[in-house]
Structure formats: structure tokens, C-alpha cells
Design a protein around this motif. Structure first.
Motif, PDB file in Angstrom:
ATOM      1  N   PRO A 132      -5.536  48.064  50.846  1.00 44.00           N
ATOM      2  CA  PRO A 132      -4.082  48.664  50.569  1.00 44.00           C
ATOM      3  C   PRO A 132      -2.866  47.879  50.538  1.00 44.00           C
ATOM      4  N   ASP A 133      -1.904  47.606  50.570  1.00 46.51           N
ATOM      5  CA  ASP A 133      -0.488  47.082  50.316  1.00 46.51           C
ATOM      6  C   ASP A 133       0.185  47.390  51.257  1.00 46.51           C
ATOM      7  N   ALA A 134       0.161  48.674  51.898  1.00 44.76           N
ATOM      8  CA  ALA A 134       0.646  49.177  52.479  1.00 44.76           C
ATOM      9  C   ALA A 134       0.142  50.781  53.414  1.00 44.76           C
ATOM     10  N   GLY A 135       0.639  51.247  54.067  1.00 45.07           N
ATOM     11  CA  GLY A 135       0.697  52.990  54.493  1.00 45.07           C
ATOM     12  C   GLY A 135      -0.740  52.541  55.553  1.00 45.07           C
ATOM     13  N   VAL A 136      -1.534  53.460  56.099  1.00 43.65           N
ATOM     14  CA  VAL A 136      -2.562  54.394  57.001  1.00 43.65           C
ATOM     15  C   VAL A 136      -3.251  55.165  56.035  1.00 43.65           C
ATOM     16  N   ILE A 137      -4.448  55.308  56.421  1.00 41.33           N
ATOM     17  CA  ILE A 137      -5.685  55.754  55.962  1.00 41.33           C
ATOM     18  C   ILE A 137      -6.164  56.670  57.722  1.00 41.33           C
ATOM     19  N   SER A 138      -5.955  57.918  57.608  1.00 43.81           N
ATOM     20  CA  SER A 138      -6.752  58.281  59.089  1.00 43.81           C
ATOM     21  C   SER A 138      -7.387  59.855  59.242  1.00 43.81           C
ATOM     22  N   LEU A 139      -9.135  59.473  59.372  1.00 44.85           N
ATOM     23  CA  LEU A 139      -9.501  60.069  58.627  1.00 44.85           C
ATOM     24  C   LEU A 139      -9.926  60.756  60.470  1.00 44.85           C
ATOM     25  N   ASP A 140      -9.169  62.777  60.497  1.00 44.63           N
ATOM     26  CA  ASP A 140      -9.543  63.434  62.047  1.00 44.63           C
ATOM     27  C   ASP A 140      -8.540  62.908  62.830  1.00 44.63           C
ATOM     28  N   GLY A 141      -7.210  62.284  62.433  1.00 48.68           N
ATOM     29  CA  GLY A 141      -7.095  61.545  63.248  1.00 48.68           C
ATOM     30  C   GLY A 141      -6.629  60.420  63.315  1.00 48.68           C
ATOM     31  N   GLU A 142      -8.042  59.703  63.537  1.00 50.34           N
ATOM     32  CA  GLU A 142      -8.298  58.125  63.535  1.00 50.34           C
ATOM     33  C   GLU A 142      -7.739  57.505  62.609  1.00 50.34           C
ATOM     34  N   ASP A 143      -7.443  56.595  63.035  1.00 45.99           N
ATOM     35  CA  ASP A 143      -6.662  55.632  61.936  1.00 45.99           C
ATOM     36  C   ASP A 143      -7.692  54.243  61.155  1.00 45.99           C
ATOM     37  N   ILE A 144      -8.412  54.818  60.135  1.00 50.72           N
ATOM     38  CA  ILE A 144      -9.322  53.776  59.510  1.00 50.72           C
ATOM     39  C   ILE A 144      -9.262  52.673  58.468  1.00 50.72           C
ATOM     40  N   SER A 145      -8.205  52.386  59.036  1.00 51.05           N
ATOM     41  CA  SER A 145      -7.311  51.336  57.979  1.00 51.05           C
ATOM     42  C   SER A 145      -8.139  50.336  57.826  1.00 51.05           C
ATOM     43  N   LYS A 146      -8.634  49.500  59.081  1.00 50.94           N
ATOM     44  CA  LYS A 146      -8.997  48.699  58.887  1.00 50.94           C
ATOM     45  C   LYS A 146     -10.592  48.288  58.840  1.00 50.94           C
ATOM     46  N   LEU A 147     -11.260  49.822  59.111  1.00 52.35           N
ATOM     47  CA  LEU A 147     -12.219  49.644  59.224  1.00 52.35           C
ATOM     48  C   LEU A 147     -13.073  49.210  57.284  1.00 52.35           C
ATOM     49  N   PRO A 148     -14.687  48.319  58.195  1.00 47.37           N
ATOM     50  CA  PRO A 148     -14.441  47.820  56.489  1.00 47.37           C
ATOM     51  C   PRO A 148     -16.289  49.291  55.708  1.00 47.37           C
ATOM     52  N   VAL A 149     -16.442  49.051  54.508  1.00 48.93           N
ATOM     53  CA  VAL A 149     -16.384  49.930  54.188  1.00 48.93           C
ATOM     54  C   VAL A 149     -17.755  51.234  55.021  1.00 48.93           C
ATOM     55  N   LYS A 163     -18.386  50.793  58.017  1.00 47.79           N
ATOM     56  CA  LYS A 163     -17.998  52.052  59.001  1.00 47.79           C
ATOM     57  C   LYS A 163     -17.808  53.130  58.543  1.00 47.79           C
ATOM     58  N   ARG A 164     -16.832  52.754  57.783  1.00 53.23           N
ATOM     59  CA  ARG A 164     -16.519  54.268  56.586  1.00 53.23           C
ATOM     60  C   ARG A 164     -17.692  55.640  56.803  1.00 53.23           C
ATOM     61  N   ARG A 165     -18.693  54.659  55.876  1.00 53.17           N
ATOM     62  CA  ARG A 165     -19.774  55.623  55.791  1.00 53.17           C
ATOM     63  C   ARG A 165     -19.808  56.339  56.285  1.00 53.17           C
ATOM     64  N   GLU A 166     -20.496  55.941  58.050  1.00 53.29           N
ATOM     65  CA  GLU A 166     -20.748  56.356  59.302  1.00 53.29           C
ATOM     66  C   GLU A 166     -20.136  57.029  59.839  1.00 53.29           C
ATOM     67  N   GLY A 167     -19.033  56.943  59.937  1.00 57.60           N
ATOM     68  CA  GLY A 167     -18.051  57.800  60.189  1.00 57.60           C
ATOM     69  C   GLY A 167     -17.924  58.964  59.395  1.00 57.60           C
ATOM     70  N   GLY A 168     -18.345  59.620  59.046  1.00 61.53           N
ATOM     71  CA  GLY A 168     -18.489  60.912  58.060  1.00 61.53           C
ATOM     72  C   GLY A 168     -18.367  60.969  56.888  1.00 61.53           C
ATOM     73  N   ILE A 169     -17.661  59.908  55.936  1.00 57.83           N
ATOM     74  CA  ILE A 169     -17.404  60.082  54.507  1.00 57.83           C
ATOM     75  C   ILE A 169     -18.687  59.801  53.403  1.00 57.83           C
TER      76      ILE A 169
END
Lengths: 343, 371, 214
Positions: free
Chosen positions: C6-23, C25-31
Motif C-alpha cells: 500500500p502507498d499509505a495506511g495501516v492494516i490491522s487484524l484483531d488490533g495488531e498492525d499487520i501492514s509489514k507482515l509477508p503473505v 505470516k498473514r495467512r498463518e495469523g488467521g486470514i
């Protein structure tokens, strides 16, 4: 085929007989003596080195009545393959067995041990020795020195060229002698040096188009005498020189008399002869006569093992060049000049 | 389910069989067209392969081709074409020979050092191509081929006596110096037949490792997925760039190992006469073996057989070059036949699945059971 | 999902900022992710079904343990998915390419649901899928939502949007332009919002002819 071979290899390796069990190890004299040569890269037909060895074999067949066998190298082979080849030649009763080229040294070292009664010839190497190994070596640098003298005296532009097939120590001997000969005769002369390929790419000994392009390049830079020590590739250099009406100097055999180069012969000033055929013939004869040669057999200027050919009538007319060459030859034989073996 | 499995086996074998039969037929035609007896040379080769010393040569060469082909295969499974195996193999052999000749350590350590240096050199060399690909998008085909050419000049320069090379007195050869006996890999003595290189068994063991890593590890799954569909692999969590680089490094390391059988078991030095061209033959071996460790083994055996069993053909008056013709034809035949078989296989499977479902052969699902 | 930066902004899952996580880790994190283009991003077409079941979750049980794959467990679980999600196939060794679009999608849905996702992204989940499979997929999504799963449904199918969603947002030319209550909105209103004709909060009560929203 793969599965059959796998089965073969796995089951028969331990109990198959060796290929060397076939054929008799004949020592009888009633049958014709058998001799064999194993060629270097390029095999027979290189218009140069290997062909010279064959010429010696053929002469022995004609004059001594021996029966000759030849073996070609394989692509990408290792020492083990050479050992197998030499072993099967020795087992078939060939004596002598001659390895043409320094790459046979390690293999001959091994095989000579297994066949003490067979004489092995090794051309261009003295690093492995044994009572039944004859090391046939040549003073290529001396012959090349004379070529350098001839080139310097013949050149009108003052620039001459040297083309080496592959940059290996053996060919550097040719370069060293040639350059020294040129500089000693005309210190102001320029020697352009080029190697066609680097090892392990040995195309530089077999691709005429490479030699032709290199020679063309040197001619463009002003060279008017070109000496090519490049096996079959050298014929391309000769072609380029002749087409540009410049002089060429051949190598290994008297290339003036080679059928394949007859259209260019008028421009072949001379050739640095390396009496490979003579060395092969002499070795075969010595074995047949029951007094096999052994150890270092050196073919230098003194014994006419190397020299400059003078078949070209145009060359014969250049009396001043011939005088200089003869003087240089005398100096080398007398020991007054020592020719370098490395540039 | 059983029926489809047998089908898969036949289709799996159809590719190589078709390629081999075609090459064989074409080679026979070439021989006949040039006026030579087409069957006799083949018979001579098979006869020659019955001798123990030729068999030893074949087994040893199989190990060499196997290692180099594994190197190529890892790349292939990632859709990477490591054409630089030959350059990596030569550079690694040379550098490791230099290092090996410079030290003297207790046996196993000495060998281990040489092997590690070879792997590192090979990996480094192919890694250059890998980095160029991942950072600049340079095709690895181009970069590895160019690196091959650089290897030739680099090795020639390094082996000059004024640099690291040694010219043994009286010899016209250039070497890297002899490796002390502590750096020699023991082999199996076959008496008159010669010696089977011990490293050949290392090669076979590596084949097993290769199979395990590719098929049974997470890394191997990621690798195969990236090779089958880079987009799907990326969506599934694979870092494509890291994967490409890693695959190239492993490929280079394996390529470096393929010089070890000869270096550690035969020559104990790297000289101007060190065998070349292994990396290119390995490409055909890997293609024919379908990048599968067992397939590659048979393929390597076949090529080793073609190489060694033809060694004395010239003495009987036949050109040794027929084996090269056959090897060349195999390359083309393999590519064409595999594509044909793959398409046919896919179509057939879709057909069969359709038929089976229509005939009511689907796995019983909960919905159906409930109904 | 982490495939584009993304150019800007934050993505958070369950309160955790996952914007910098690789694909991964996001999957393992429950997406969980049902991709829009299942052939390019969801399946290995020439691989067997059980390997496709592993795709995207190779680091998680039952597919592997500490880096080593467990084909037996994966196969067993694939059979379970096939049963539970009614994937019509003669076996789990056939290639994904030999399945129909609907069955491919059902496999994907089953796979993504099998790892206890916290958050499911379903992008055009029933595109190119036959009516029967479409209904099954909708059922699966509704079941999961009932269990507490958060679902981001991306679609252009009006019935699907209205039928499945709890809240609706409309995106037009990369910007959020409207929101609506699926319980009251009509397909026509939703459609006009999607073409940019209507913006803002959309109510489902009587509308004027040109779809003006208030």
C-alpha cells in the motif's frame, strides 16, 4: 536401454571379465609386429600434429611391414578413459603404443607399469618416465626462433604476427622462440601475439575460421608475415595471409606440400617442421629392431628434429634470409644462443 | 481410483520411452544413410559394456552425470534454466583443487574442506545469476551462459604459473598441484576393472536427499509450487525472490559437487585436461529423467553407457560420433514427446474424470449421504 | 493479503498492525483467502487435489510438522473436505484442472475454512460457478459467519451481496463512495451506487426516479 544397462552394471561389474582379457598378448615374431597410436584432441585429419604422427606410422607400415592401429579420443574424456584405451591397445599386442600429446602423460604413467614388456611413446612430455617409456620431445622454440629470423628479415612493414591455437605452455614455447628470433634480428620489429582460445576450449586447434579471423586482424594492423602454431585452425590463417598476398609460416609439417593448402602454397614462406613423423618412425623401428628407445629422446636443431622447410622456390631465392637463418641455426647448435621456452 | 493411477504410470513412462525409441530409430536411419551398418555399432557397444573395466567407467560416469543433472533439475522444477552448470562445475573443481592442494589435514577433514569449498564456489557462481534475476530481472539463461564464458577465462588466468598454477617439470600441462593423499576419497577396488569412485555413492545418497527435500519438506513444496505457478505460490505465501535465489544457490552447489568424483577419486588435481561438457550433457540427462531422482539415475546411466561403451568403436571402423548424434536427437525428441504426452495426458484425465462422475463414481459426500 | 504494497495506511487484524507482515505470516495469523482468480492464485492446476489442499497452508497442521510434509494426514484431510463440502471428484489424486469450476471453488472454500480463520476474504467467490455449487458456497460462508468468522465479501453479484452481507460498502474508482443496509437496500439502488450514480448513505425506502439518496 537404461534399465538393461542398469541391470548389466549392477550384476556384472564384479564378475565380468575385463575388456583387456580379449585379444592375445602376442610376443611372437612370426606374425607382423603390431603398433598403435592414440591421437590427441581432434584426431586424424588436423592437417598438422596428429597427421604427422600418422605419417610416421604409415611410413613404418610401408617400409618395415608393421601393422598399425589408430585410436581417436572421445569427447570430454578423463584420464580413466585414456587408461582404458591404452590398456586395450597394449593388451591387443601392440608394441609400441604411442600417446600423441602431453595429455596422455598421467595415463601412460599408469599403463606402462602394467605392461613392462611394452614400449610406450609419449610425445611432448618428460614429466613421467620409466624404463619402458620413450619421451619424444622437440625443441619447438628453436625452430620457431629460426622462423622469427626469417620473418624479421622478410617483413617489409616491420610488423609480424604470431597466432597460437590454445594458450597452453607448449604453444607458448613456439611464441617465445619466435619472438626472440624476431627481436634478435630486428630489435625494432613489432610482434603481434594472439591466442585463439583458452583451455579447456581446444577449438583453437581445430577451427579454421578462428585462425582466419585472427590473421585478418593482424594483417589489418600491418603484419605482413604471420606464423600460426594452431593445428588445423592455422590453415585459416594461411588462407587469410595468402588472400591478402602476405606471407604465412606453417607449423609441424611442411605445409607447402600439403594437398589441402595447395591453393595458398605460393604464400607459404616456410614451415617450422617438427619431426613428429620421424620420431614415431624411429621409435617403431627401434622396437622392431629389438633395441627400444627409452627415456628422453630430444629432437632439436642439431639432429634436424626441428627446422625450417625450404620447399618454396620463392624462399630459396631469398639468399640473405637463408644466410641469416643458417647463421642463427649454427649459433643455436653451437650453444651461443639459448632460446627461451617461455615468453 | 486404481484405474487412474495405472494410467498416470503409463503416461509418466510414455514420454521418455517415446523419446528414446524415436532417437534410436533416427540414429539407425542416420547410420544407414551414411552407408554404414546400422546395427553393428550398437551390437559392439553392448558387447563392450559387458567388460568389467568399461562397466566401472560407466558407473563412475553415471555418478558424475547424476550430480550435475540434479543441479539442473532443481532449477528446472523452479522453471529456472541453469545453463551454467558446466562453468560452475569447472570453477568449483579448480578452486577446491587449489585449496585442497594448499593444505594437509587429517583425512575426512581434508575431503570435507574440498567438498565445502566446491559447493560454496559453485553456489557463489550461480548465485550471481540468481541475484541478477531477482534484482534486475535478467534472464538466468543469458547470465549463466555468459558466466560460463567468464569461467573459461578466469580459470585460464588463475592456472597460469605466475598466478596459482603449477607446470610440472617436463610437462606441458598446467595443474593446481597435487592434493595430498589425505584428500583422496577412497573407492571400491574392482581388481582388473579399476576403481569405482567412492563419491559415486555420495551422489546416489544425494539423490535420496533430493527426493526427500523436494517431495517431503515444506521448502520442497514451496519450490514445486513456484515452478508450477508463480502467481499461486506467491498468493500462498512464498517469497518468490527468495525462492529463486535459494534454488540457484542449491543448484550451483550441486554443480560444484559434480567435479568431486574425478577430483577426489582420480586426478587429485585440476589440470588443463579436466573433463568438460558435463554440465551440458547433464541438461539432457535431467530432461530425459523428467527431473525425477530415479528417472535421472536411469538417464545418467544411459548417457554414461553411450559415452563409454563407444570408446573403441573407431578401432572397428565406426565413427564414435554416433553417440553424440544420438544424444543430440534425444534432446529434441524429449522436449517434443513430453509436451505431446503432457497434453494428451491432461485431456485424457479430464475426459476420464468426466466419465467417472457421470457414471456416479464420485466420493460419497456428506450431502449425498444425508440424502 | 500482502501481495501488493500500500502507498499509505495501516492494516490491522484483531488490533495488531499487520501492514509489514509477508503473505505467509498473514495467512498463518488467521486470514483465509478465496481469490478472485482461482486458476492464477488459488490452485496448482496440474497438481493433485491433496497437494492443492496444502497450498497456502504448508506450514500448518495437518499438512506439515516442523518443516516435514505429512502426505498421509493431508490426504485424509482432503478426503474430509471433499466430503464436507461436496466436491464432486472420483478421487483426491486427480489434478485440480480436471474438476469443474464449481468443485474447484468448493475445494478452495473448504481448504480456507479448515484452518480456523479469524478473517476470511472472499473475492468474487461464486464467479464462474454453477448454481448448485453457488448455493453450497453461500451456505458455507453463512455457517462460518454464524460461528463468529469475520468475512470481507468482495463481489459484483447484487444478489450475493444483498443476500450474504450484514453491512455494505460500495467502492467506485478506488474510493469508498457509499454505504448501505442490505436489509433494506434494493438491487437497483445498489447497482446505481456501483456505477457511481448514487453516493453517501443509501436508504432502502422509496426513492425518486433518479435514485437520489438522502
Amino acid at each position: 536401454m537404461g534399465i538393461a544397462t542398469a541391470a548389466l552394471a549392477l550384476s556384472a561389474t564384479a564378475c565380468g571379465k575385463s575388456s583387456n582379457d580379449t585379444g592375445s598378448s602376442s610376443t611372437s615374431g612370426s606374425k607382423a609386429t603390431k603398433v598403435a597410436i592414440a591421437y590427441d584432441i581432434g584426431g586424424r585429419g588436423d592437417q598438422s600434429f596428429n597427421d604427422a604422427a600418422y605419417a610416421g606410422l604409415k611410413k613404418a607400415e610401408d617400409e618395415l611391414g608393421v601393422k598399425g592401429s589408430e585410436a581417436e579420443p572421445s569427447q570430454g574424456e578423463s584420464d580413466a578413459d585414456k587408461v582404458a584405451r591404452l590398456t586395450s591397445l597394449a593388451r591387443a599386442g601392440n608394441n609400441p603404443v604411442i600417446g600423441v600429446g602431453f595429455s596422455y602423460a598421467p595415463a601412460i604413467a599408469k599403463v606402462a607399469k602394467s605392461f613392462p614388456k611394452t614400449t610406450f611413446g609419449l610425445i611432448d612430455d618428460t614429466s613421467v618416465t620409466a624404463p619402458n617409456i620413450a619421451n619424444l620431445v622437440f625443441n619447438e622454440e628453436q625452430g620457431s626462433y629460426l622462423a622469427g629470423v626469417a620473418a624479421a628479415k622478410t617483413s617489409k612493414s616491420g610488423t609480424v604476427g604470431f597466432i597460437g591455437g590454445v594458450e597452453v605452455p607448449l604453444i607458448k614455447k613456439f611464441e617465445a622462440g619466435f619472438t626472440q628470433g624476431v627481436k634478435d634480428t630486428n630489435p625494432k620489429a613489432k610482434v603481434l601475439t594472439q591466442y585463439l582460445t583458452q583451455p579447456p576450449n581446444f577449438d583453437g586447434f581445430s577451427k579454421p575460421d578462428l585462425g582466419k579471423a585472427a590473421a585478418q586482424g593482424q594483417i589489418d594492423k600491418g603484419a605482413d608475415v604471420i606464423y600460426a602454431a594452431a593445428g588445423l585452425a592455422g590453415s585459416g590463417s594461411i588462407e587469410a595471409a595468402a588472400t591478402a598476398k602476405k606471407w604465412a609460416i606453417g607449423v609441424d609439417s611442411d605445409q607447402y606440400n600439403q594437398a589441402g593448402l595447395s591453393s595458398y602454397k605460393d604464400y607459404i614462406l616456410t614451415s617450422v617442421t617438427k619431426n613428429v613423423s620421424g620420431s614415431v618412425f624411429n621409435l617403431i623401428k627401434s622396437v622392431k629392431d629389438g633395441k627400444p628407445e627409452s627415456g628422453e629422446i630430444r629432437y632439436g636443431l642439431a639432429t634436424d628434429g626441428v627446422g625450417l622447410a625450404d620447399s618454396n622456390p620463392a624462399y630459396k631465392k631469398m639468399t640473405d634470409v637463408i644466410a641469416a637463418v643458417d647463421a642463427a641455426k649454427k649459433n643455436i647448435v653451437d650453444g651461443k644462443i639459448t632460446v627461451k621456452t617461455a615468453p | 481410483m486404481m484405474k487412474i493411477d495405472k494410467d498416470k504410470l503409463i503416461i509418466g513412462a510414455a514420454g521418455p520411452v517415446l523419446a528414446l525409441v524415436t532417437s534410436f530409430v533416427l540414429t539407425v536411419l542416420v547410420l544407414a544413410a551414411s552407408g554404414l551398418d546400422p546395427i553393428e555399432p550398437i551390437r559392439l557397444m553392448i558387447e563392450n559394456a559387458g567388460y568389467s573395466d568399461v562397466q566401472v567407467l560407466i558407473v563412475n560416469q553415471t555418478g558424475i552425470y547424476y550430480l550435475a543433472a540434479l543441479a539442473v533439475a532443481i532449477g528446472f522444477r523452479m522453471n529456472l534454466f541453469n545453463i551454467g552448470v558446466d562453468g560452475q562445475y569447472r570453477l568449483a573443481a579448480m578452486v577446491s583443487a587449489l585449496v585442497g592442494a594448499a593444505v594437509e589435514l587429517p583425512g575426512p577433514l581434508h575431503i570435507l574442506l574440498i567438498v565445502l569449498v566446491a559447493m560454496a564456489t559453485g553456489a557463489f557462481w550461480s548465485g550471481i545469476a540468481g541475484i541478477l534475476k531477482t534484482t534486475r530481472g535478467v534472464s538466468e539463461v543469458v547470465s549463466t551462459i555468459m558466466l560460463n564464458a567468464i569461467t573459461t577465462s578466469l580459470v585460464a588466468w588463475l592456472i597460469l604459473p605466475k598466478n596459482f598454477g603449477v607446470q610440472p617439470p617436463g610437462s606441458n600441462d598446467l595443474t593446481t598441484g597435487q592434493i595430498a593423499e589425505s584428500g583422496w576419497f577412497p573407492g571400491i577396488d574392482m581388481g582388473e576393472g579399476g576403481q569405482i569412485y567412492g563419491f559415486t555413492f555420495v551422489a546416489l545418497a544425494l539423490g535420496v536427499v533430493y527426493w526427500f527435500v523436494i517431495n517431503r519438506t515444506r521448502f520442497g513444496f514451496d519450490l514445486r509450487a513456484t515452478g508450477e505457478s508463480e502467481s499461486a505460490a506467491q498468493a500462498s505465501g512464498v517469497d518468490a525472490k527468495k525462492m529463486i535465489l535459494t534454488a540457484m544457490l542449491i543448484s550451483g552447489a550441486l554443480a560444484g559437487l559434480s567435479g568431486m568424483p574425478i577430483l577426489l577419486g582420480e586426478s587429485h588435481t585440476y589440470s588443463l585436461a579436466f573433463p568438460v561438457g558435463v554440465g551440458f550433457t547433464a541438461i539432457t540427462v535431467a530432461l530425459l529423467g523428467r527431473n525425477h531422482p530415479v528417472g535421472i539415475l536411469f538417464s545418467a546411466l544411459l548417457f554414461a553407457f553411450l559415452d563409454k561403451a563407444s570408446s573403441n568403436l573407431d578401432v572397428s571402423g565406426y565413427p564414435k560420433e554416433i553417440t553424440q548424434i544420438m544424444q543430440g536427437i534425444i534432446v529434441i525428441a524429449v522436449v517434443v514427446s513430453y509436451e505431446l504426452v503432457r497434453r494428451y495426458g491432461l485431456r485424457r484425465q479430464q475426459q476420464k474424470v468426466g466419465e467417472e462422475l457421470a457414471a456416479g463414481g464420485a466420493i460419497k459426500t456428506d450431502k449425498e449421504v444425508a440424502a | 493479503m500482502g501481495m501488493a504494497t500500500p502507498d499509505a495506511g495501516v492494516i490491522s487484524l484483531d488490533g495488531e498492525d499487520i501492514s509489514k507482515l509477508p503473505v505467509r505470516k498473514r495467512r498463518e495469523g488467521g486470514i483465509g483467502y478465496i481469490p478472485e482468480d482461482r486458476h492464477r492464485h488459488g490452485l496448482l492446476l496440474e497438481a493433485p487435489l491433496w497437494e492443492n489442499r496444502i497450498l497456502g497452508h504448508v506450514t500448518e497442521a495437518p499438512n506439515s510438522k516442523r518443516g516435514i510434509l505429512d502426505p498421509k494426514a493431508a490426504r485424509k484431510d482432503t478426503e474430509r473436505i471433499v466430503r464436507e463440502y461436496d466436491v464432486r471428484t472420483p478421487g483426491i489424486d486427480v489434478t485440480a484442472a480436471s474438476l469443474s469450476g464449481g468443485n474447484q471453488q468448493k475445494l478452495i472454500v473448504g481448504r480456507e475454512m479448515s484452518h480456523d480463520p479469524k478473517f476470511l476474504i472472499a473475492a468474487h467467490p461464486t464467479r464462474g460457478v454453477d448454481v448448485g455449487a453457488q448455493a453450497q458456497i453461500w451456505d458455507a460462508i453463512r455457517d462460518a459467519r454464524r460461528e463468529g468468522l469475520a468475512v470481507l465479501l468482495i463481489s459484483a453479484d447484487l444478489d450475493e451481496l444483498i443476500g450474504l452481507s450484514d453491512t455494505l460498502r460500495v467502492m467506485y474508482r478506488g474510493k469508498l463512495v457509499a454505504d448501505a443496509d442490505p436489509a433494506t437496500i434494493t438491487p437497483e439502488q445498489l447497482g446505481s451506487a456501483m456505477t457511481g450514480a448514487a453516493t453517501g448513505h443509501l436508504e432502502g425506502t422509496e426513492q425518486s426516479e433518479d435514485g437520489d439518496a438522502r
